[in-house]
Design a protein around this motif. Structure first.
Motif, short mmCIF file in Angstrom:
data_model
loop_
_atom_site.label_atom_id
_atom_site.label_comp_id
_atom_site.label_asym_id
_atom_site.label_seq_id
_atom_site.Cartn_x
_atom_site.Cartn_y
_atom_site.Cartn_z
N TYR A 108 19.33 -7.02 11.21
CA TYR A 108 19.24 -5.56 11.32
C TYR A 108 20.61 -4.90 11.21
O TYR A 108 20.76 -3.86 10.58
CB TYR A 108 18.54 -5.17 12.62
N ALA A 109 21.63 -5.52 11.79
CA ALA A 109 22.99 -4.98 11.66
C ALA A 109 23.46 -5.06 10.21
O ALA A 109 24.10 -4.13 9.70
CB ALA A 109 23.95 -5.75 12.57
N GLU A 110 23.13 -6.15 9.53
CA GLU A 110 23.51 -6.30 8.13
C GLU A 110 22.78 -5.28 7.25
O GLU A 110 23.36 -4.69 6.33
CB GLU A 110 23.21 -7.73 7.66
N LEU A 111 21.52 -5.04 7.55
CA LEU A 111 20.75 -4.04 6.81
C LEU A 111 21.37 -2.66 6.98
O LEU A 111 21.53 -1.91 6.01
CB LEU A 111 19.29 -4.04 7.28
N GLU A 112 21.75 -2.31 8.20
CA GLU A 112 22.38 -1.01 8.45
C GLU A 112 23.74 -0.91 7.77
O GLU A 112 24.12 0.15 7.28
CB GLU A 112 22.50 -0.76 9.95
N ARG A 113 24.47 -2.01 7.72
CA ARG A 113 25.78 -2.01 7.05
C ARG A 113 25.61 -1.69 5.56
O ARG A 113 26.35 -0.88 5.00
CB ARG A 113 26.46 -3.37 7.24
N TRP A 114 24.62 -2.31 4.92
CA TRP A 114 24.38 -2.05 3.51
C TRP A 114 23.82 -0.65 3.28
O TRP A 114 24.14 0.01 2.29
CB TRP A 114 23.47 -3.11 2.92
N ARG A 115 22.96 -0.20 4.18
CA ARG A 115 22.43 1.16 4.04
C ARG A 115 23.54 2.20 4.17
O ARG A 115 23.52 3.22 3.49
CB ARG A 115 21.35 1.41 5.10
N ALA A 116 24.49 1.96 5.06
CA ALA A 116 25.61 2.89 5.22
C ALA A 116 26.45 2.99 3.96
O ALA A 116 27.07 4.01 3.69
CB ALA A 116 26.49 2.46 6.41
N ARG A 117 26.44 1.94 3.16
CA ARG A 117 27.17 1.94 1.89
C ARG A 117 26.35 2.55 0.75
O ARG A 117 26.80 2.60 -0.38
CB ARG A 117 27.58 0.53 1.51
N GLY A 118 25.10 2.92 1.06
CA GLY A 118 24.26 3.55 0.05
C GLY A 118 23.42 2.60 -0.77
O GLY A 118 22.82 2.99 -1.77
N VAL A 119 23.38 1.34 -0.39
CA VAL A 119 22.59 0.35 -1.12
C VAL A 119 21.15 0.42 -0.63
O VAL A 119 20.88 0.34 0.56
CB VAL A 119 23.15 -1.07 -0.91
N ARG A 120 20.22 0.58 -1.58
CA ARG A 120 18.80 0.65 -1.22
C ARG A 120 18.20 -0.75 -1.26
O ARG A 120 18.53 -1.55 -2.11
CB ARG A 120 18.05 1.55 -2.19
#
Length: 128
Positions: A108-120
């Protein structure tokens, strides 16, 4: 783990039957991988057991034929060093996940890290 045989079919021409192959495959033998490729719209004839380009790339630095035994021994040694507390060993409680907890990824932390970078990631669960 149990796959039923394919149904028997009468050949269109009895004179054009293939030659028997002792010890070979039978036309009614299950082929789950080929059936899955066909069901997903793939071309069974193009599929190969090992892609030559991929195999050449991953084996470019050499191949250790005993890698499975080496990894199994290293894993056993690591788990013996991190075998839990006395009562866990005494009652044979598995400590596998605790031994490897420092190496696990917080999904979940990794998912949020990628979402913060704009990756869908369309397959990830939606934000709460």
């Amino acid at each position: 783990s149990v796959v039923p045989n394919k149904p028997l079919q009468m050949p269109k021409d009895m004179a054009a039957l293939p030659a028997p192959t002792p010890g070979g495959s039978n036309l009614v033998d299950p082929t789950p991988e080929a059936d899955a490729v066909a069901a997903l719209g793939g071309n069974i004839a193009r599929g190969t057991p090992g892609d030559a380009g991929l195999m050449a790339q991953v084996s470019r630095f050499g191949v250790d034929p005993s890698i499975r035994q080496t990894l199994a021994q290293e894993d056993l040694d690591y788990r013996r060093k991190h075998d839990g507390r006395l009562l866990e060993r005494w009652f044979n409680v598995t400590v596998y996940y605790n031994a490897y907890s420092r190496q696990s990824l917080d999904q979940y932390a990794e998912l949020e890290r990628w979402r913060a970078r704009g990756v869908r990631n369309v397959s990830a669960p939606p934000k709460d």
